[in-house]
Design a protein around this motif. Structure first.
Motif, PDB file in Angstrom:
ATOM      1  N   LEU A  35     -12.289  -0.364  -2.630  1.00 21.47           N
ATOM      2  CA  LEU A  35     -11.140  -0.921  -2.803  1.00 21.47           C
ATOM      3  C   LEU A  35     -11.317  -2.662  -2.919  1.00 21.47           C
ATOM      4  O   LEU A  35     -10.503  -2.901  -3.568  1.00 21.47           O
ATOM      5  CB  LEU A  35     -10.130  -0.382  -1.976  1.00 21.47           C
ATOM      6  CG  LEU A  35      -9.558   1.156  -2.369  1.00 21.47           C
ATOM      7  CD1 LEU A  35      -8.677   1.659  -1.304  1.00 21.47           C
ATOM      8  CD2 LEU A  35      -8.672   0.926  -3.567  1.00 21.47           C
ATOM      9  N   ARG A  77     -10.530  -5.251  -5.902  1.00 27.60           N
ATOM     10  CA  ARG A  77      -9.593  -6.644  -5.607  1.00 27.60           C
ATOM     11  C   ARG A  77     -10.516  -7.841  -5.853  1.00 27.60           C
ATOM     12  O   ARG A  77      -9.796  -8.988  -5.462  1.00 27.60           O
ATOM     13  CB  ARG A  77      -9.065  -6.475  -4.041  1.00 27.60           C
ATOM     14  CG  ARG A  77      -8.057  -5.608  -3.992  1.00 27.60           C
ATOM     15  CD  ARG A  77      -7.053  -5.699  -2.640  1.00 27.60           C
ATOM     16  NE  ARG A  77      -7.968  -5.478  -1.580  1.00 27.60           N
ATOM     17  CZ  ARG A  77      -7.849  -4.513  -0.784  1.00 27.60           C
ATOM     18  NH1 ARG A  77      -7.290  -3.533  -1.040  1.00 27.60           N
ATOM     19  NH2 ARG A  77      -8.569  -4.402   0.271  1.00 27.60           N
ATOM     20  N   PHE A 128      -3.590   1.896   7.217  1.00 28.96           N
ATOM     21  CA  PHE A 128      -2.630   0.810   6.941  1.00 28.96           C
ATOM     22  C   PHE A 128      -2.886   0.112   5.889  1.00 28.96           C
ATOM     23  O   PHE A 128      -2.174  -0.170   4.784  1.00 28.96           O
ATOM     24  CB  PHE A 128      -2.616  -0.055   8.266  1.00 28.96           C
ATOM     25  CG  PHE A 128      -1.438  -1.141   7.832  1.00 28.96           C
ATOM     26  CD1 PHE A 128      -0.205  -0.903   7.753  1.00 28.96           C
ATOM     27  CD2 PHE A 128      -1.978  -2.588   7.870  1.00 28.96           C
ATOM     28  CE1 PHE A 128       0.829  -1.928   7.432  1.00 28.96           C
ATOM     29  CE2 PHE A 128      -0.929  -3.848   7.676  1.00 28.96           C
ATOM     30  CZ  PHE A 128       0.261  -3.473   7.281  1.00 28.96           C
ATOM     31  N   ARG A 129      -4.436  -0.391   5.871  1.00 30.31           N
ATOM     32  CA  ARG A 129      -4.696  -1.177   4.645  1.00 30.31           C
ATOM     33  C   ARG A 129      -4.694  -0.296   3.215  1.00 30.31           C
ATOM     34  O   ARG A 129      -4.329  -0.945   2.240  1.00 30.31           O
ATOM     35  CB  ARG A 129      -6.340  -1.584   4.957  1.00 30.31           C
ATOM     36  CG  ARG A 129      -6.662  -2.845   5.841  1.00 30.31           C
ATOM     37  CD  ARG A 129      -8.072  -3.275   5.663  1.00 30.31           C
ATOM     38  NE  ARG A 129      -9.071  -2.223   5.770  1.00 30.31           N
ATOM     39  CZ  ARG A 129      -9.555  -1.813   6.883  1.00 30.31           C
ATOM     40  NH1 ARG A 129      -9.000  -2.305   7.951  1.00 30.31           N
ATOM     41  NH2 ARG A 129     -10.397  -0.902   6.885  1.00 30.31           N
ATOM     42  N   TYR A 188      -1.166   3.001   3.475  1.00 31.25           N
ATOM     43  CA  TYR A 188       0.299   2.704   3.786  1.00 31.25           C
ATOM     44  C   TYR A 188       0.804   1.463   2.988  1.00 31.25           C
ATOM     45  O   TYR A 188       1.800   1.569   2.251  1.00 31.25           O
ATOM     46  CB  TYR A 188       0.532   2.406   5.048  1.00 31.25           C
ATOM     47  CG  TYR A 188       1.950   1.924   5.568  1.00 31.25           C
ATOM     48  CD1 TYR A 188       2.812   3.006   6.066  1.00 31.25           C
ATOM     49  CD2 TYR A 188       2.498   0.619   5.601  1.00 31.25           C
ATOM     50  CE1 TYR A 188       4.040   2.672   6.439  1.00 31.25           C
ATOM     51  CE2 TYR A 188       3.786   0.528   5.768  1.00 31.25           C
ATOM     52  CZ  TYR A 188       4.560   1.407   6.430  1.00 31.25           C
ATOM     53  OH  TYR A 188       5.700   1.341   6.506  1.00 31.25           O
ATOM     54  N   LEU A 189      -0.037   0.120   2.811  1.00 26.56           N
ATOM     55  CA  LEU A 189       0.168  -0.910   2.249  1.00 26.56           C
ATOM     56  C   LEU A 189       0.366  -0.371   0.520  1.00 26.56           C
ATOM     57  O   LEU A 189       1.633  -0.777   0.026  1.00 26.56           O
ATOM     58  CB  LEU A 189      -0.766  -1.887   2.329  1.00 26.56           C
ATOM     59  CG  LEU A 189      -0.528  -3.175   2.229  1.00 26.56           C
ATOM     60  CD1 LEU A 189      -1.307  -4.096   3.074  1.00 26.56           C
ATOM     61  CD2 LEU A 189      -0.607  -3.853   0.665  1.00 26.56           C
ATOM     62  N   PRO A 190      -0.632  -0.031  -0.170  1.00 21.55           N
ATOM     63  CA  PRO A 190      -0.152  -0.008  -1.622  1.00 21.55           C
ATOM     64  C   PRO A 190       0.912   1.175  -1.688  1.00 21.55           C
ATOM     65  O   PRO A 190       1.526   0.963  -2.591  1.00 21.55           O
ATOM     66  CB  PRO A 190      -1.695   0.586  -2.085  1.00 21.55           C
ATOM     67  CG  PRO A 190      -2.410   0.996  -0.888  1.00 21.55           C
ATOM     68  CD  PRO A 190      -1.815   0.212   0.123  1.00 21.55           C
ATOM     69  N   SER A 210       3.589   1.540   0.072  1.00 25.93           N
ATOM     70  CA  SER A 210       4.693   1.226   0.518  1.00 25.93           C
ATOM     71  C   SER A 210       5.301   0.268  -0.691  1.00 25.93           C
ATOM     72  O   SER A 210       6.393   0.153  -1.247  1.00 25.93           O
ATOM     73  CB  SER A 210       4.675  -0.041   1.626  1.00 25.93           C
ATOM     74  OG  SER A 210       4.329   0.796   2.690  1.00 25.93           O
ATOM     75  N   ILE A 211       4.180  -0.705  -1.474  1.00 27.13           N
ATOM     76  CA  ILE A 211       4.653  -1.452  -2.467  1.00 27.13           C
ATOM     77  C   ILE A 211       5.232  -0.711  -3.660  1.00 27.13           C
ATOM     78  O   ILE A 211       5.802  -0.897  -4.355  1.00 27.13           O
ATOM     79  CB  ILE A 211       3.390  -2.382  -2.577  1.00 27.13           C
ATOM     80  CG1 ILE A 211       3.304  -3.407  -1.579  1.00 27.13           C
ATOM     81  CG2 ILE A 211       3.785  -3.293  -3.993  1.00 27.13           C
ATOM     82  CD1 ILE A 211       1.898  -4.315  -1.506  1.00 27.13           C
ATOM     83  N   THR A 212       4.111   0.464  -3.904  1.00 30.85           N
ATOM     84  CA  THR A 212       4.299   1.331  -5.083  1.00 30.85           C
ATOM     85  C   THR A 212       5.886   1.936  -5.014  1.00 30.85           C
ATOM     86  O   THR A 212       6.589   1.745  -6.003  1.00 30.85           O
ATOM     87  CB  THR A 212       3.215   2.224  -5.256  1.00 30.85           C
ATOM     88  OG1 THR A 212       1.940   1.491  -5.281  1.00 30.85           O
ATOM     89  CG2 THR A 212       3.492   2.832  -6.580  1.00 30.85           C
ATOM     90  N   ARG A 218       8.269   1.394  -2.610  1.00 29.05           N
ATOM     91  CA  ARG A 218       9.271   0.777  -1.962  1.00 29.05           C
ATOM     92  C   ARG A 218      10.087   1.604  -0.956  1.00 29.05           C
ATOM     93  O   ARG A 218      11.403   1.663  -0.630  1.00 29.05           O
ATOM     94  CB  ARG A 218      10.608   0.227  -3.184  1.00 29.05           C
ATOM     95  CG  ARG A 218      10.023  -0.469  -4.115  1.00 29.05           C
ATOM     96  CD  ARG A 218       9.439  -1.999  -3.477  1.00 29.05           C
ATOM     97  NE  ARG A 218       8.435  -2.579  -4.724  1.00 29.05           N
ATOM     98  CZ  ARG A 218       8.130  -3.604  -4.633  1.00 29.05           C
ATOM     99  NH1 ARG A 218       8.698  -4.621  -3.885  1.00 29.05           N
ATOM    100  NH2 ARG A 218       6.969  -4.237  -5.067  1.00 29.05           N
ATOM    101  N   SER A 219       9.336   2.220  -0.325  1.00 29.06           N
ATOM    102  CA  SER A 219       9.719   3.052   0.792  1.00 29.06           C
ATOM    103  C   SER A 219       8.946   3.006   1.892  1.00 29.06           C
ATOM    104  O   SER A 219       7.933   2.634   2.027  1.00 29.06           O
ATOM    105  CB  SER A 219       9.734   4.565   0.242  1.00 29.06           C
ATOM    106  OG  SER A 219       9.688   5.736   1.267  1.00 29.06           O
ATOM    107  N   SER A 220       9.710   3.005   3.076  1.00 28.98           N
ATOM    108  CA  SER A 220       9.106   2.850   4.470  1.00 28.98           C
ATOM    109  C   SER A 220       8.880   4.310   4.977  1.00 28.98           C
ATOM    110  O   SER A 220       8.123   4.319   5.998  1.00 28.98           O
ATOM    111  CB  SER A 220       9.454   1.743   5.279  1.00 28.98           C
ATOM    112  OG  SER A 220      10.866   2.522   5.667  1.00 28.98           O
TER     113      SER A 220
END
Lengths: 84, 557
Positions: B288, B292, B448-449, B452-454, B456-458, B460-462
């Motif tokens: 990953l 990036r 998290f890295r 969770y992070l991708p 969350s962004i995709t 839009r839910s926590s």
């Protein structure tokens, strides 16, 4: 938009939206525990609203969001239109 | 070879001496423990001391005319012993009257033998979960002709037990540390050495496996080199992740088939079936980062040294490639050696004295054991027994795993690397989120890295990303209903906690100390309840145990 302007606007959004004040561009946010996973989404939404960009999910890493300086660097370098 | 720090004052020397003395004492203890775990006598008895969550597979190749016999004494929870037999044509006989087809299940306590009248038969003995004393031997007619070699049996323990990992780690340190110290000043040579040592360690059971792993790593390296340009990056990432996931799935869930493919009795008893999960996690993180556009300047030797780094190879902590590059000390000082040894000693002490001696005794070493008393019928078990069993088992898991992390961190320090920590007193956590910041921290950070992070962004839910993380961690341990329930338990806890935390009144609460203690107790009670699904792989039993825990806690007894 200059990096200084991006940085200033980020600091303002952090203060207004997330209640984070008294930090500078080098203060670690996630790795120091100032922000955590719950705040992550709020931060992303704030950035997208402020700069009218869409952050691509796989392009974002913790390292790119951990300090205001890193966010500024990312937004300056990758989100090209901001610097025009 | 190992320079001394310039400011080596007398007190510092005294501290180092004490640490070295402690390391020596613990080393002797560990040796005694190791001898006790794998006795040298020929019937090769193994006393497994660890609660495991996946099947241990013991492939044993029989010679012509030999039979395989299995005797066991269940000191703890062994719900089933299954024989997975590979035969060519002929029937498999069981001593006595019964006939056992392949993959049959034998109830506890039954004597069992499978007879082979042809060469090259392989008998996989699967022990699902528990603490069991097992004798494994081959015989012809009525006479025992060959005990299964101690080495084979020792590695059997390594497939799931920490003791085997410890043994492997000791071997690696003994063999390669002096050379690593000599080469530490030359970074390139030192990194090649680490990669070679790691590759040797994973190749010990079967050279073919090491070569296959190296082939995969080189293939992914080549893919990364080809992934130039935004349009191709996604496809190369997908290909790399598919290969990596296939590796995990093959070893985690297709172990029997792979063992047969390699046809090696010694292949699967190695540390890899467990270690491969950690290996894959590191590999995914690296891919990953490449996607990036990060770490583009990492040389091949550094990439290999990172993924095959001996101290973290079997079970973490889960380093990241960028931190691995930064945490290398330019010189290995005496203080590094002293600190490294004392950290290893601390880990061994925790493992030997607290986990294996004290907690294991509470849980498994009585007749009938606490485990048997409760798990045989959780609905009828006493409240006190249920509370004690689950709490002691949770403590066992914590002490055992953190002990292993101590050993890995100490070994890494001896190699000149200050790697990440893995535990920060999780039993003092004040809420569930705090618990996950303190427990298996390197895995939490990875989740998290990379999840969770991708997500969350995709999305839009926590909430959804939390469920995804917990389910992923559950599946990573084992694809079972029990681990699924464990994931839902923690997900529900985190969601409810988040809901109340968002509505918490602003300002300093009254009785802060009392609230803190109560929060910590409640957190550990919640986490311990979920441990029912870790302790017992059979879902209906685990669910009964889970509800019995809450009933015992809230309506004692």
């Amino acid at each position: 938009m200059t990096p200084e302007e991006i940085s200033a606007r980020l600091l303002a959004r952090l203060r207004d939206d997330l209640g984070v004040s008294g930090i500078d561009a080098a203060t670690p946010l996630f790795s120091s525990g100032i922000l955590d996973s719950i705040n992550l989404l709020e931060l992303v939404v704030s950035i997208e609203e402020e700069f009218d960009v869409t952050l691509p999910a796989l392009d974002i890493s913790v390292e790119r969001l951990d300090t205001v300086g890193q966010m500024t660097q990312y937004l300056s370098g990758v989100a090209g239109p901001l610097t025009e | 070879m190992i320079p001394t720090a310039r400011s080596g004052a007398a007190p510092a020397r005294a501290i180092r001496s004490r640490r070295l003395l402690l390391a020596g004492v613990v080393g002797v203890l560990a040796l005694l423990e190791w001898q006790g775990a794998v006795p040298a006598h020929t019937d090769a008895t193994v006393r497994r001391r660890d609660n495991i969550t996946g099947p241990a597979i013991w492939p044993v190749r029989l010679r012509e005319g030999e039979s395989i016999g299995l005797r066991w004494r269940a000191a703890g929870h062994v719900p089933r012993i299954a024989l997975d037999l590979e035969v060519e044509g002929e029937a498999v006989l069981v001593r006595g009257d019964a006939r056992v087809p392949a993959r049959d299940v034998i109830p506890i306590g039954a004597g069992l033998a499978c007879v082979s009248n042809a060469p090259a038969r392989i008998c996989h003995v699967m022990l699902p979960v528990g603490d069991t004393a097992v004798s494994l031997y081959a015989w012809r007619g009525d006479a025992v002709v060959r005990a299964v070699k101690a080495r084979t049996v020792r590695w059997v323990a390594a497939s799931s037990a920490q003791g085997g990992r410890l043994g492997l780690a000791i071997l690696i340190v003994a063999g390669s540390l002096p050379v690593a110290w000599l080469l530490h000043g030359r970074r390139a040579a030192s990194e090649w050495l680490l990669a070679a040592v790691g590759l040797t360690a994973v190749s010990l059971p079967h050279p073919g496996f090491g070569l296959a792993l190296l082939g995969l790593l080189l293939l992914l390296w080549a893919l990364r080199a080809g992934a130039r340009g935004a349009s191709r990056r996604g496809w190369f990432l997908l290909a790399g992740l598919a290969l990596t996931t296939a590796l995990l799935m093959a070893f985690k869930y297709g172990a029997g088939g792979l063992a047969a493919a390699f046809a090696s009795p010694a292949l699967f008893p190695a540390a890899l079936p467990l270690g491969v999960s950690y290996f894959v996690i590191r590999l995914v993180d690296t891919q990953l980062r490449w996607y990036r556009g990060e770490l583009s300047d990492v040389p091949l030797r550094q990439y290999l040294a990172f993924l095959l780094f001996p101290p973290t190879l079997p079970a973490g902590p889960l380093e990241t490639l960028d931190h691995f590059r930064q945490c290398r000390t330019p010189r290995i000082l005496r203080a590094d050696v002293s600190n490294g040894l004392s950290r290893v000693a601390l880990g061994v002490l925790k493992k030997v004295c607290i986990a294996d001696f004290l907690l294991s005794r509470v849980i498994w070493r009585s007749q009938p054991s606490l485990f048997e008393r409760v798990v045989s019928d959780p609905g009828q078990a006493s409240g006190g027994d249920t509370l004690l069993l689950l709490f002691a088992s949770f403590l066992f898991a914590y002490v055992d795993f953190s002990a292993y992390s101590d050993i890995a961190i100490g070994l890494a320090r001896l190699f000149g690397y200050r790697i990440v920590e893995n535990f920060d007193w999780p039993i003092l956590a004040t809420d569930l989120r705090d618990f996950w910041r303190r427990w298996h921290m390197s895995l939490s950070a990875w989740c998290f890295r990379n999840v969770y992070l991708p997500l969350s962004i995709t999305t839009r839910s926590s909430v959804l990303p939390v469920l995804a993380v917990m389910l992923l961690v559950g599946i990573w341990h084992a694809a079972s209903a029990s681990w699924g329930a464990w994931a839902v338990h923690h997900f529900a806890g985190l969601v409810v906690l988040g809901y109340f935390q968002r509505r918490r009144p602003v300002g300093e609460p009254r009785w802060p100390l009392v609230r803190r203690v109560a929060s910590t107790v409640a957190t550990i009670a919640f986490v311990t309840a979920g441990h029912a699904f870790v302790l017992v792989s059979d879902f209906p039993t685990a669910a009964q145990l889970y509800f019995r825990w809450w009933r015992a806690l809230l309506l004692f007894p």
